[in-house]
Write a protein that holds these residues in place. Structure first.
Motif, PDB file in Angstrom:
ATOM      1  N   ASN A 195       0.800  -1.218   0.000  1.00 16.46           N
ATOM      2  CA  ASN A 195       0.000   0.000   0.000  1.00 16.46           C
ATOM      3  C   ASN A 195       0.835   1.272   0.000  1.00 16.46           C
ATOM      4  OD1 ASN A 195      -2.453  -1.383   0.004  1.00 16.46           O
ATOM      5  ND2 ASN A 195      -2.373  -1.685   2.224  1.00 16.46           N
ATOM      6  N   LYS A 196       2.139   1.135   0.291  1.00 18.24           N
ATOM      7  CA  LYS A 196       2.992   2.307   0.292  1.00 18.24           C
ATOM      8  C   LYS A 196       3.296   2.785  -1.124  1.00 18.24           C
ATOM      9  CE  LYS A 196       5.277   1.055   4.630  1.00 18.24           C
ATOM     10  NZ  LYS A 196       6.579   0.711   5.284  1.00 18.24           N
ATOM     11  N   SER A 197       3.086   1.931  -2.087  1.00 17.10           N
ATOM     12  CA  SER A 197       3.364   2.280  -3.479  1.00 17.10           C
ATOM     13  C   SER A 197       2.060   2.637  -4.182  1.00 17.10           C
ATOM     14  CB  SER A 197       4.043   1.108  -4.199  1.00 17.10           C
ATOM     15  OG  SER A 197       4.051   1.331  -5.590  1.00 17.10           O
ATOM     16  N   GLN A 198       1.978   3.854  -4.694  1.00 16.37           N
ATOM     17  CA  GLN A 198       0.777   4.284  -5.412  1.00 16.37           C
ATOM     18  C   GLN A 198       0.582   3.451  -6.668  1.00 16.37           C
ATOM     19  OE1 GLN A 198      -1.440   6.591  -4.263  1.00 16.37           O
ATOM     20  NE2 GLN A 198      -2.713   5.872  -5.961  1.00 16.37           N
ATOM     21  N   LEU A 199       1.691   3.106  -7.313  1.00 14.48           N
ATOM     22  CA  LEU A 199       1.637   2.286  -8.527  1.00 14.48           C
ATOM     23  C   LEU A 199       0.950   0.959  -8.239  1.00 14.48           C
ATOM     24  CD1 LEU A 199       2.550   1.695 -11.479  1.00 14.48           C
ATOM     25  CD2 LEU A 199       4.689   0.834 -10.514  1.00 14.48           C
ATOM     26  N   ARG A 200       1.356   0.297  -7.167  1.00 15.82           N
ATOM     27  CA  ARG A 200       0.785  -1.012  -6.832  1.00 15.82           C
ATOM     28  C   ARG A 200      -0.660  -0.874  -6.342  1.00 15.82           C
ATOM     29  NH1 ARG A 200       6.058  -3.748  -3.814  1.00 15.82           N
ATOM     30  NH2 ARG A 200       7.558  -3.017  -5.343  1.00 15.82           N
ATOM     31  N   ALA A 201      -0.910   0.166  -5.583  1.00 21.34           N
ATOM     32  CA  ALA A 201      -2.277   0.376  -5.079  1.00 21.34           C
ATOM     33  C   ALA A 201      -3.250   0.616  -6.229  1.00 21.34           C
ATOM     34  CB  ALA A 201      -2.290   1.560  -4.112  1.00 21.34           C
ATOM     35  N   ASP A 202      -2.833   1.410  -7.221  1.00 19.92           N
ATOM     36  CA  ASP A 202      -3.690   1.677  -8.385  1.00 19.92           C
ATOM     37  C   ASP A 202      -3.938   0.398  -9.175  1.00 19.92           C
ATOM     38  OD1 ASP A 202      -3.825   4.301  -7.662  1.00 19.92           O
ATOM     39  OD2 ASP A 202      -2.379   5.017  -9.137  1.00 19.92           O
ATOM     40  N   SER A 246       2.493  -8.786 -10.740  1.00 21.18           N
ATOM     41  CA  SER A 246       3.512  -9.717 -10.259  1.00 21.18           C
ATOM     42  C   SER A 246       4.908  -9.251 -10.662  1.00 21.18           C
ATOM     43  CB  SER A 246       3.252 -11.121 -10.828  1.00 21.18           C
ATOM     44  OG  SER A 246       2.050 -11.648 -10.339  1.00 21.18           O
ATOM     45  N   VAL A 247       5.034  -8.726 -11.893  1.00 19.34           N
ATOM     46  CA  VAL A 247       6.320  -8.195 -12.345  1.00 19.34           C
ATOM     47  C   VAL A 247       6.721  -6.978 -11.511  1.00 19.34           C
ATOM     48  CG1 VAL A 247       7.526  -7.076 -14.266  1.00 19.34           C
ATOM     49  CG2 VAL A 247       6.062  -9.051 -14.697  1.00 19.34           C
ATOM     50  N   ILE A 248       5.748  -6.112 -11.255  1.00 20.53           N
ATOM     51  CA  ILE A 248       6.013  -4.909 -10.442  1.00 20.53           C
ATOM     52  C   ILE A 248       6.526  -5.304  -9.064  1.00 20.53           C
ATOM     53  CG2 ILE A 248       4.894  -2.964  -9.264  1.00 20.53           C
ATOM     54  CD1 ILE A 248       2.999  -2.789 -11.709  1.00 20.53           C
ATOM     55  N   ASN A 249       5.913  -6.330  -8.450  1.00 21.38           N
ATOM     56  CA  ASN A 249       6.339  -6.782  -7.129  1.00 21.38           C
ATOM     57  C   ASN A 249       7.675  -7.511  -7.181  1.00 21.38           C
ATOM     58  OD1 ASN A 249       4.124  -5.837  -5.594  1.00 21.38           O
ATOM     59  ND2 ASN A 249       2.884  -7.545  -6.282  1.00 21.38           N
ATOM     60  N   LYS A 250       7.801  -8.427  -8.142  1.00 18.13           N
ATOM     61  CA  LYS A 250       9.014  -9.238  -8.245  1.00 18.13           C
ATOM     62  C   LYS A 250      10.239  -8.379  -8.522  1.00 18.13           C
ATOM     63  CE  LYS A 250      10.974 -13.074 -10.912  1.00 18.13           C
ATOM     64  NZ  LYS A 250      10.754 -13.990 -12.053  1.00 18.13           N
ATOM     65  N   ASP A 251      10.103  -7.391  -9.414  1.00 23.81           N
ATOM     66  CA  ASP A 251      11.232  -6.527  -9.771  1.00 23.81           C
ATOM     67  C   ASP A 251      11.315  -5.282  -8.888  1.00 23.81           C
ATOM     68  OD1 ASP A 251      11.473  -8.404 -11.705  1.00 23.81           O
ATOM     69  OD2 ASP A 251      11.159  -7.082 -13.415  1.00 23.81           O
ATOM     70  N   ASN A 252      10.407  -5.216  -7.893  1.00 26.24           N
ATOM     71  CA  ASN A 252      10.413  -4.111  -6.919  1.00 26.24           C
ATOM     72  C   ASN A 252      10.391  -2.743  -7.600  1.00 26.24           C
ATOM     73  OD1 ASN A 252      10.362  -3.072  -4.311  1.00 26.24           O
ATOM     74  ND2 ASN A 252      12.595  -2.888  -4.217  1.00 26.24           N
TER      75      ASN A 252
END
Length: 400
Positions: A195-202, A246-252
């Motif tokens: 939730n700290k990442s706006q990209l991931r939250a969106d 998943s790519v966004i999370n895996k590659d941070n």
């Protein structure tokens, strides 16, 4: 009992099952107060039912037969069949109308042109790295391909081209690209949300919205795995977003700015690797040319009398070999070994280059998708696409 013995237990069970399916269909589609006559026929190669219903129920409610009720009846038929473990002969779900009997029959036999093209594409997708490569391999296998506003394919022996989009929603240009670039990315994973990442939250929010659209049948149904039933878990749009997350999370990837920076680095890296490979290929080709000349020089040297042309070739080869410090068979063997190692290195570099290009394609697709999410276009485009599809289906029905 005599009839059962005559037909055999297996055939008798088919008759019994068919009659049960018919009764379940009548009750589910017309209600408990319907009056109906069901005749289960065995006078053809397939067991089938004929049904006659009283258009007025016991409570006096009238049943109206129209296009809408026919569509509902077809869908009810499919649901009842599946409930009894029977695969429907015709699948009317998510379609404005059924396929033609000819197309269905050819599909069943495995002789339909469309089915042949579908199977060929499905077979190739796990082994190609891009849409262009897919089309190239199809051409190598004897298929004709036309690229324009839409991709059209013609199988060997087929008279007319078929647009891939008419093969199903899984075969549109965008769907084919998605199936290729995400076939190994994020498959079978459950993305974790930061939730700290706006990209991931969106992404999490839009993924939830797309899942709701799929459940409510407000978006075009596209399958990730075309051999399985359509569901939210088997929706290509849901899969694509899940794979991207998943790519966004895996590659941070922390932000859209971070993503944009990585895309720029990948572009520079790709160009550098491409130039390195070209230089190595040029050197490899030079070595191969020298080895060919060394072999020619050896063959001519072993020959007795040489013609004027052969004598000239012999002289040119000797001069070329001397200029490149090749004076003995040992030097030739050393050159051959260097060429072998260089060939291996080039193969490895090409593999790295392909990996760089794949990552660039995935990152670029995420960047494009996030742009649509940020503008609010993503959901509205899916809804609008479904709206256009339904309007098109309505027009087709009116023509019938």
């Amino acid at each position: 009992m005599a009839y059962r013995k005559k037909c055999g237990d297996i055939f008798y069970r088919k008759i019994d099952l068919s009659h049960k399916i018919a009764k379940a269909f009548v009750r589910k589609n017309f209600g408990d107060e319907v009056q109906a006559v069901i005749a289960t026929h065995v006078d053809a190669s397939h067991v089938h039912n004929h049904m006659i219903i009283n258009s007025y129920s016991l409570s006096g409610q009238k049943y109206y037969a129209n296009r809408s009720s026919l569509r509902q009846a077809r869908e009810t038929t499919n649901g009842v069949c599946r409930a009894f473990g029977v695969t429907p002969a015709l699948n009317f779900e998510n379609k404005g109308r059924s396929v033609s009997y000819y197309e269905w029959n050819q599909n069943k036999k495995g002789t339909s042109w469309k089915e042949q093209i579908r199977q060929e594409i499905d077979k190739l997708i796990p082994s190609v790295n891009s849409l262009d490569e897919l089309l190239q391999v199809l051409e190598e296998r004897g298929y004709e391909v036309k690229r324009g506003k839409y991709i059209s394919v013609k199988a060997p022996g087929q008279q007319r081209f078929v647009r891939t989009k008419t093969l199903g929603e899984e075969y549109t240009e965008d769907s084919l690209k998605t199936r290729i670039i995400y076939r190994e990315v994020g498959a079978g994973t459950t993305p974790e949300i930061d939730n700290k990442s706006q990209l991931r939250a969106d992404y999490a929010a839009i993924l939830s919205d797309v899942r709701i659209l799929a459940v409510q049948q407000k978006k075009v149904p596209r399958k990730q795995i075309i051999t399985a039933e359509y569901s939210v878990e088997n929706d290509l749009d849901v899969y694509r977003l899940s794979a991207q997350l998943s790519v966004i999370n895996k590659d941070n990837i922390r932000s859209i700015g971070d993503l944009e920076g990585r895309i720029t680095k990948l572009r520079i890296e790709y160009e550098k690797q491409r130039q390195d490979i070209n230089e190595h290929i040029e050197e490899y080709n030079r070595m191969v040319s020298l080895l060919e000349q060394a072999q020619l020089f050896k063959d001519l040297s072993a020959k007795g009398k040489l013609s004027d042309a052969e004598q000239l070739q012999h002289t040119v080869c000797r001069q070329t070999l001397n200029q490149n410090d090749i004076h003995s068979p040992a030097d030739v063997d050393s050159m051959r070994e260097k060429a072998r190692h260089l060939g291996i290195k080039i193969s490895a570099l090409k593999e790295n280059l392909e990996g760089c290009r794949k990552r660039y394609d995935v990152y670029s697709d995420i960047f494009k998708t996030y742009g649509e999410i940020s503008r609010g276009d993503y959901i509205s485009n899916l809804v609008e696409e479904e709206k256009r599809r339904r309007e098109k289906d309505t027009k087709k029905k009116r023509k019938l």
